[in-house]
Design a protein around this motif. Structure first.
Motif, PDB file in Angstrom:
ATOM      1  N   LEU A 109       0.813  -1.003   0.002  1.00 31.79           N
ATOM      2  CA  LEU A 109       0.091   0.009   0.012  1.00 31.79           C
ATOM      3  C   LEU A 109       0.985   1.193   0.067  1.00 31.79           C
ATOM      4  N   LYS A 110       0.895   2.107  -1.089  1.00 33.66           N
ATOM      5  CA  LYS A 110       1.914   3.010  -1.319  1.00 33.66           C
ATOM      6  C   LYS A 110       1.246   4.417  -0.827  1.00 33.66           C
ATOM      7  N   VAL A 111      -0.076   4.703  -0.772  1.00 30.50           N
ATOM      8  CA  VAL A 111      -0.662   5.944  -0.479  1.00 30.50           C
ATOM      9  C   VAL A 111      -2.315   5.688   0.050  1.00 30.50           C
ATOM     10  N   ALA A 112      -2.505   6.424   0.986  1.00 29.09           N
ATOM     11  CA  ALA A 112      -3.901   6.401   1.369  1.00 29.09           C
ATOM     12  C   ALA A 112      -4.346   7.685   1.792  1.00 29.09           C
ATOM     13  N   ALA A 113      -5.628   7.842   1.582  1.00 31.98           N
ATOM     14  CA  ALA A 113      -6.329   8.888   2.206  1.00 31.98           C
ATOM     15  C   ALA A 113      -7.874   8.745   2.736  1.00 31.98           C
ATOM     16  N   VAL A 114      -8.050   9.275   3.994  1.00 26.78           N
ATOM     17  CA  VAL A 114      -9.299   8.920   4.429  1.00 26.78           C
ATOM     18  C   VAL A 114      -9.931  10.307   4.694  1.00 26.78           C
ATOM     19  N   ALA A 115     -11.014  10.661   4.545  1.00 25.21           N
ATOM     20  CA  ALA A 115     -11.870  11.827   4.530  1.00 25.21           C
ATOM     21  C   ALA A 115     -12.830  11.670   5.602  1.00 25.21           C
ATOM     22  N   ASP A 116     -12.925  12.705   6.800  1.00 23.43           N
ATOM     23  CA  ASP A 116     -14.205  12.748   7.661  1.00 23.43           C
ATOM     24  C   ASP A 116     -14.839  14.022   6.924  1.00 23.43           C
ATOM     25  N   PRO A 117     -15.912  13.597   6.029  1.00 27.34           N
ATOM     26  CA  PRO A 117     -16.492  14.850   5.503  1.00 27.34           C
ATOM     27  C   PRO A 117     -17.061  15.972   6.369  1.00 27.34           C
ATOM     28  N   PHE A 118     -17.616  15.554   7.599  1.00 27.10           N
ATOM     29  CA  PHE A 118     -18.445  16.572   8.339  1.00 27.10           C
ATOM     30  C   PHE A 118     -17.599  17.134   9.338  1.00 27.10           C
ATOM     31  N   ALA A 119     -16.385  16.539   9.553  1.00 31.16           N
ATOM     32  CA  ALA A 119     -15.238  17.539  10.438  1.00 31.16           C
ATOM     33  C   ALA A 119     -14.585  18.306   9.756  1.00 31.16           C
ATOM     34  N   GLY A 120     -14.396  17.984   8.120  1.00 35.00           N
ATOM     35  CA  GLY A 120     -13.531  18.846   7.431  1.00 35.00           C
ATOM     36  C   GLY A 120     -12.119  18.311   7.533  1.00 35.00           C
ATOM     37  N   GLU A 121     -11.751  17.208   7.819  1.00 27.10           N
ATOM     38  CA  GLU A 121     -10.489  16.554   8.029  1.00 27.10           C
ATOM     39  C   GLU A 121      -9.990  15.319   7.115  1.00 27.10           C
ATOM     40  N   ILE A 122      -9.160  15.513   6.646  1.00 20.02           N
ATOM     41  CA  ILE A 122      -8.319  14.335   5.702  1.00 20.02           C
ATOM     42  C   ILE A 122      -7.061  13.624   6.241  1.00 20.02           C
ATOM     43  N   PHE A 123      -7.118  12.280   6.620  1.00 15.78           N
ATOM     44  CA  PHE A 123      -6.007  11.790   7.037  1.00 15.78           C
ATOM     45  C   PHE A 123      -5.336  11.275   5.658  1.00 15.78           C
ATOM     46  N   TRP A 124      -3.907  11.207   5.706  1.00 20.95           N
ATOM     47  CA  TRP A 124      -3.247  10.823   4.384  1.00 20.95           C
ATOM     48  C   TRP A 124      -1.755  10.347   4.623  1.00 20.95           C
ATOM     49  N   THR A 125      -1.327   9.418   3.936  1.00 24.19           N
ATOM     50  CA  THR A 125       0.175   9.006   4.027  1.00 24.19           C
ATOM     51  C   THR A 125       0.329   8.676   2.558  1.00 24.19           C
ATOM     52  N   ALA A 126       1.677   9.166   2.195  1.00 24.38           N
ATOM     53  CA  ALA A 126       2.484   8.576   1.221  1.00 24.38           C
ATOM     54  C   ALA A 126       3.557   7.460   1.428  1.00 24.38           C
ATOM     55  N   GLY A 127       3.347   6.848   2.485  1.00 32.62           N
ATOM     56  CA  GLY A 127       4.044   5.581   2.945  1.00 32.62           C
ATOM     57  C   GLY A 127       5.068   5.940   4.235  1.00 32.62           C
ATOM     58  N   THR A 128       5.509   7.132   4.272  1.00 27.73           N
ATOM     59  CA  THR A 128       6.403   7.524   5.445  1.00 27.73           C
ATOM     60  C   THR A 128       5.691   8.548   6.171  1.00 27.73           C
ATOM     61  N   GLY A 129       5.334   8.313   7.326  1.00 31.71           N
ATOM     62  CA  GLY A 129       4.565   9.292   8.146  1.00 31.71           C
ATOM     63  C   GLY A 129       3.076   9.410   7.857  1.00 31.71           C
ATOM     64  N   ALA A 130       2.299   9.722   8.717  1.00 34.67           N
ATOM     65  CA  ALA A 130       0.819   9.992   8.515  1.00 34.67           C
ATOM     66  C   ALA A 130       0.632  11.157   9.131  1.00 34.67           C
ATOM     67  N   PHE A 131      -0.481  11.831   8.311  1.00 31.49           N
ATOM     68  CA  PHE A 131      -0.879  13.178   8.548  1.00 31.49           C
ATOM     69  C   PHE A 131      -2.138  13.496   8.750  1.00 31.49           C
ATOM     70  N   ALA A 132      -2.920  14.704   9.402  1.00 30.40           N
ATOM     71  CA  ALA A 132      -4.140  14.955   9.121  1.00 30.40           C
ATOM     72  C   ALA A 132      -4.306  16.375   8.707  1.00 30.40           C
ATOM     73  N   ARG A 133      -5.064  16.568   7.645  1.00 28.72           N
ATOM     74  CA  ARG A 133      -5.066  17.960   6.948  1.00 28.72           C
ATOM     75  C   ARG A 133      -6.428  18.604   7.240  1.00 28.72           C
ATOM     76  N   ARG A 134      -6.478  19.780   7.688  1.00 34.34           N
ATOM     77  CA  ARG A 134      -7.530  20.492   8.192  1.00 34.34           C
ATOM     78  C   ARG A 134      -7.140  22.023   7.694  1.00 34.34           C
ATOM     79  N   ASP A 135      -8.273  22.623   7.045  1.00 33.76           N
ATOM     80  CA  ASP A 135      -8.229  23.970   6.664  1.00 33.76           C
ATOM     81  C   ASP A 135      -6.868  24.396   5.693  1.00 33.76           C
ATOM     82  N   GLY A 136      -6.297  23.091   5.258  1.00 38.72           N
ATOM     83  CA  GLY A 136      -5.224  23.353   4.439  1.00 38.72           C
ATOM     84  C   GLY A 136      -3.792  23.099   4.914  1.00 38.72           C
ATOM     85  N   ALA A 137      -3.870  23.035   6.349  1.00 38.81           N
ATOM     86  CA  ALA A 137      -2.530  22.767   7.285  1.00 38.81           C
ATOM     87  C   ALA A 137      -2.479  21.236   7.535  1.00 38.81           C
TER      88      ALA A 137
END
Length: 266
Positions: A109-137
């Protein structure tokens, strides 16, 4: 050219727009196997995802929850798409749903994105480290087990599930005295382990090419969680079930409790 992870994020955002627009509006049910169903929102969100990814990666293959397999049949790059995880919640007007997108190359699994539409949050990884994106940050995810909150998937039995039933943990004193069980009814709870909002998540079933859980598994691993099958085996190689824990100690405790249930069954 956009990276694969940015394409996945953009596709998850497109699906989230569809779901927010349709939320608490008229719901049309489309019958599936048993009493399972999809709604017009599932179908429209999946189409939005496929349009974004296929336009950017026309030579790839797709496995999607509602439309099945499409794209280049022999491509090594496969996108796993679950446009609306928590359809029953959505249909009932409950804003606890997720959008799951993962890219598999070969067996990885190389890439993943999971969105929480109603919290306005997207969780993502490109294989190294995992991040949450909210309001572009973006901010890094940090698993923590101190809450002792454990989400349990208690859906009806999966085929070939073996003797273990996740729901039975609610009557297991060894589990109930160590953890605080919750039932979210969407794989978004799996991502919450990576984000430090849950100590663990567990369920049963088969997870090879699983559109519901592949993205969450990738995020948990990238964040440093411990992810295995119910017996501690590799979860994407035909293992039965899933245990995702914020740390090794929590993972070992859960495996011990599950193993003792199997002994009791015998």
């Amino acid at each position: 050219m956009d990276s694969d992870v940015e394409i996945a994020i953009r596709a998850a955002e497109a699906a989230s727009d569809v779901l927010r627009a349709a939320f608490r509006g008229p719901v049309e049910h489309y019958a599936k196997e048993g009493d399972d169903f999809a709604t017009q929102a599932d179908i429209a969100a999946e189409q939005a995802i496929l349009e974004v990814i296929s336009a950017a990666r026309p030579d790839d293959r797709f496995i999607a929850e509602e439309s099945g397999r499409s794209g280049a049949s022999r491509a090594d790059r496969v996108w796993l798409i679950d446009p609306l995880c928590g359809t029953r919640n959505f249909a009932a007007g409950t804003p606890e749903v997720g959008v799951n997108i993962a890219l598999r190359e070969g067996n990885s699994l190389k890439v993943a994105a999971v969105a929480d539409p109603f919290a306005g949050e997207i969780f993502w990884t490109a294989g190294t480290g995992a991040f949450a994106r909210r309001d572009g940050a973006d901010r890094p995810l940090a698993p923590r087990a101190d809450s002792k909150l454990v989400d349990i998937d208690v859906d009806p039995p999966y085929p070939n599930r073996g003797t273990f039933s996740a729901g039975r943990l609610f009557t297991d004193d060894r589990f109930m005295t160590r953890f605080h069980p919750r039932v979210l009814s969407t794989s978004l709870a799996l991502v919450w382990v990576a984000a430090g909002r849950r100590a663990a998540y567990l369920t049963d079933g088969d997870f090879r090419d699983n559109v519901h859980f592949s993205s969450g598994i990738a995020l948990c691993r990238a964040a440093g969680c411990v992810v295995t099958g119910l017996a501690g085996e590799e979860v994407l190689a035909g293992a039965h079930g899933l245990v995702a824990a914020a740390d090794t100690a929590t993972h070992e405790r859960l495996l011990e409790i599950i193993a003792r249930q199997h002994v009791t069954d015998r």
